[in-house]
Scaffold this motif. Structure first.
Motif, PDB file in Angstrom:
ATOM      1  N   ALA A   1      42.075 -10.848  48.006  1.00 29.97           N
ATOM      2  CA  ALA A   1      41.871  -9.963  46.914  1.00 29.97           C
ATOM      3  C   ALA A   1      40.546 -10.115  46.298  1.00 29.97           C
ATOM      4  N   GLU A   2      40.309 -11.368  46.254  1.00 29.43           N
ATOM      5  CA  GLU A   2      38.616 -11.673  45.586  1.00 29.43           C
ATOM      6  C   GLU A   2      37.617 -10.768  46.543  1.00 29.43           C
ATOM      7  N   ARG A   3      37.948 -10.753  47.873  1.00 31.42           N
ATOM      8  CA  ARG A   3      36.853 -10.061  48.752  1.00 31.42           C
ATOM      9  C   ARG A   3      37.019  -8.615  48.693  1.00 31.42           C
ATOM     10  N   ILE A   4      38.163  -8.072  48.516  1.00 26.61           N
ATOM     11  CA  ILE A   4      38.289  -6.603  48.577  1.00 26.61           C
ATOM     12  C   ILE A   4      37.777  -5.883  47.303  1.00 26.61           C
ATOM     13  N   ALA A   5      37.937  -6.692  45.853  1.00 31.02           N
ATOM     14  CA  ALA A   5      37.664  -6.004  44.907  1.00 31.02           C
ATOM     15  C   ALA A   5      36.252  -5.356  44.811  1.00 31.02           C
ATOM     16  N   PRO A   6      35.171  -6.127  45.301  1.00 31.82           N
ATOM     17  CA  PRO A   6      33.791  -5.851  45.150  1.00 31.82           C
ATOM     18  C   PRO A   6      33.569  -4.596  46.322  1.00 31.82           C
ATOM     19  N   ARG A   7      34.426  -4.610  47.211  1.00 33.07           N
ATOM     20  CA  ARG A   7      34.171  -3.562  48.461  1.00 33.07           C
ATOM     21  C   ARG A   7      35.098  -2.268  48.005  1.00 33.07           C
ATOM     22  N   ALA A   8      35.955  -2.532  47.187  1.00 33.57           N
ATOM     23  CA  ALA A   8      36.462  -1.231  46.491  1.00 33.57           C
ATOM     24  C   ALA A   8      35.549  -0.627  45.379  1.00 33.57           C
ATOM     25  N   GLU A   9      34.928  -1.495  44.549  1.00 38.70           N
ATOM     26  CA  GLU A   9      34.084  -1.037  43.932  1.00 38.70           C
ATOM     27  C   GLU A   9      32.928  -0.434  44.072  1.00 38.70           C
ATOM     28  N   GLN A  10      32.287  -0.842  45.364  1.00 39.44           N
ATOM     29  CA  GLN A  10      31.374  -0.481  45.918  1.00 39.44           C
ATOM     30  C   GLN A  10      31.371   1.162  46.161  1.00 39.44           C
ATOM     31  N   ILE A  11      32.572   1.832  46.557  1.00 42.53           N
ATOM     32  CA  ILE A  11      32.829   3.001  46.967  1.00 42.53           C
ATOM     33  C   ILE A  11      33.547   3.804  45.921  1.00 42.53           C
ATOM     34  N   GLY A  12      33.548   3.231  44.752  1.00 39.82           N
ATOM     35  CA  GLY A  12      33.940   3.803  43.379  1.00 39.82           C
ATOM     36  C   GLY A  12      35.416   3.772  42.951  1.00 39.82           C
ATOM     37  N   LEU A  13      36.055   2.904  43.621  1.00 43.78           N
ATOM     38  CA  LEU A  13      37.535   2.651  43.557  1.00 43.78           C
ATOM     39  C   LEU A  13      37.703   1.782  42.226  1.00 43.78           C
ATOM     40  N   ALA A  14      37.440   2.119  41.252  1.00 41.37           N
ATOM     41  CA  ALA A  14      37.742   1.307  40.141  1.00 41.37           C
ATOM     42  C   ALA A  14      39.094   0.605  39.963  1.00 41.37           C
ATOM     43  N   GLY A  15      39.944   1.438  40.025  1.00 39.72           N
ATOM     44  CA  GLY A  15      41.318   1.066  39.818  1.00 39.72           C
ATOM     45  C   GLY A  15      41.976   0.159  40.765  1.00 39.72           C
ATOM     46  N   LEU A  16      41.418   0.237  41.994  1.00 38.29           N
ATOM     47  CA  LEU A  16      41.892  -0.546  43.183  1.00 38.29           C
ATOM     48  C   LEU A  16      41.202  -1.962  42.945  1.00 38.29           C
ATOM     49  N   ALA A  17      39.939  -1.863  42.639  1.00 37.17           N
ATOM     50  CA  ALA A  17      39.063  -3.128  42.281  1.00 37.17           C
ATOM     51  C   ALA A  17      39.855  -3.828  41.179  1.00 37.17           C
ATOM     52  N   GLY A  18      40.184  -3.474  40.188  1.00 36.56           N
ATOM     53  CA  GLY A  18      40.872  -3.867  39.026  1.00 36.56           C
ATOM     54  C   GLY A  18      41.942  -4.661  39.350  1.00 36.56           C
ATOM     55  N   ALA A  19      42.798  -3.733  40.127  1.00 35.64           N
ATOM     56  CA  ALA A  19      44.153  -4.442  40.574  1.00 35.64           C
ATOM     57  C   ALA A  19      43.960  -5.543  41.436  1.00 35.64           C
ATOM     58  N   ALA A  20      43.101  -5.617  42.329  1.00 35.47           N
ATOM     59  CA  ALA A  20      42.588  -6.696  43.139  1.00 35.47           C
ATOM     60  C   ALA A  20      42.527  -7.907  42.271  1.00 35.47           C
ATOM     61  N   ARG A  21      41.584  -7.479  41.403  1.00 39.34           N
ATOM     62  CA  ARG A  21      41.051  -8.869  40.498  1.00 39.34           C
ATOM     63  C   ARG A  21      42.156  -9.328  39.700  1.00 39.34           C
ATOM     64  N   ALA A  22      43.202  -8.784  39.190  1.00 41.41           N
ATOM     65  CA  ALA A  22      44.515  -9.090  38.650  1.00 41.41           C
ATOM     66  C   ALA A  22      45.363  -9.845  39.506  1.00 41.41           C
ATOM     67  N   VAL A  23      45.193  -9.498  40.642  1.00 35.69           N
ATOM     68  CA  VAL A  23      45.981 -10.236  41.918  1.00 35.69           C
ATOM     69  C   VAL A  23      45.589 -11.724  41.758  1.00 35.69           C
ATOM     70  N   ALA A  24      44.168 -11.490  41.969  1.00 39.11           N
ATOM     71  CA  ALA A  24      43.462 -12.895  42.103  1.00 39.11           C
ATOM     72  C   ALA A  24      43.613 -13.840  40.827  1.00 39.11           C
ATOM     73  N   ASP A  25      43.694 -13.242  39.661  1.00 42.04           N
ATOM     74  CA  ASP A  25      43.726 -13.836  38.477  1.00 42.04           C
ATOM     75  C   ASP A  25      45.039 -14.646  38.396  1.00 42.04           C
ATOM     76  N   CYS A  26      46.050 -13.688  38.784  1.00 43.73           N
ATOM     77  CA  CYS A  26      47.351 -14.334  38.571  1.00 43.73           C
ATOM     78  C   CYS A  26      47.551 -15.319  39.342  1.00 43.73           C
ATOM     79  N   VAL A  27      47.097 -15.199  40.681  1.00 43.97           N
ATOM     80  CA  VAL A  27      47.409 -16.448  41.619  1.00 43.97           C
ATOM     81  C   VAL A  27      46.589 -17.589  41.241  1.00 43.97           C
ATOM     82  N   ARG A  28      45.387 -17.463  40.941  1.00 42.93           N
ATOM     83  CA  ARG A  28      44.508 -18.512  40.298  1.00 42.93           C
ATOM     84  C   ARG A  28      45.346 -19.304  39.159  1.00 42.93           C
ATOM     85  N   LEU A  29      46.038 -18.572  38.237  1.00 38.97           N
ATOM     86  CA  LEU A  29      46.484 -19.100  36.945  1.00 38.97           C
ATOM     87  C   LEU A  29      47.948 -19.668  37.431  1.00 38.97           C
ATOM     88  N   GLY A  30      48.366 -19.580  38.504  1.00 44.72           N
ATOM     89  CA  GLY A  30      49.835 -19.955  39.025  1.00 44.72           C
ATOM     90  C   GLY A  30      50.769 -19.149  38.389  1.00 44.72           C
TER      91      GLY A  30
END
Length: 120
Positions: free
Chosen positions: A60-89
């Motif tokens: 998820a941390e790797r795909i967020a910037p890739r999605a953002e690179q091509i303009g998929l802001a919603g997908l990037a945000g969802a990927a960051r949310a997944v990473a945050d939830c996992v990181r927080l347990g």
């Protein structure tokens, strides 16, 4: 319960890509990125079913910037949310955000070829 989220797309990102790389270069990056996102989203789903959440977070941390690179802001945000939830347990949050990531991934990757379905 049915979820229906609009695809959030930042057309400036894609325009910047075309401006800096030219048409052929930008299309190559776009195609390569979409292929990579598709593969990684499938991996996240499989790893999530096996509760391998640290691997899910890494992807998820790797795909967020890739999605953002091509303009998929919603997908990037969802990927960051997944990473945050996992990181927080937060396992419940991780499951919910992975489901959202899956929905956003399907819609985003389809919509990028049909811009009429995108929320600009």
């Amino acid at each position: 319960m049915t979820f229906d989220e609009a695809v959030r797309f930042d057309p400036r990102r894609l325009a910047d890509l075309y401006r800096t790389m030219g048409e052929i270069g930008a299309e190559n990056v776009l195609c390569d990125t979409m292929e990579e996102l598709t593969i990684q989203l499938v991996r996240i789903e499989k790893l999530g079913r096996r509760a391998r959440l640290q691997e899910v977070r890494e992807i998820a941390e790797r795909i967020a910037p890739r999605a953002e690179q091509i303009g998929l802001a919603g997908l990037a945000g969802a990927a960051r949310a997944v990473a945050d939830c996992v990181r927080l347990g937060d396992r419940t949050g991780a499951v919910a955000t992975m489901a959202r990531l899956s929905r956003m991934g399907d819609k985003s990757l389809s919509a990028i070829w049909d811009p009429q379905g995108m929320m600009l």
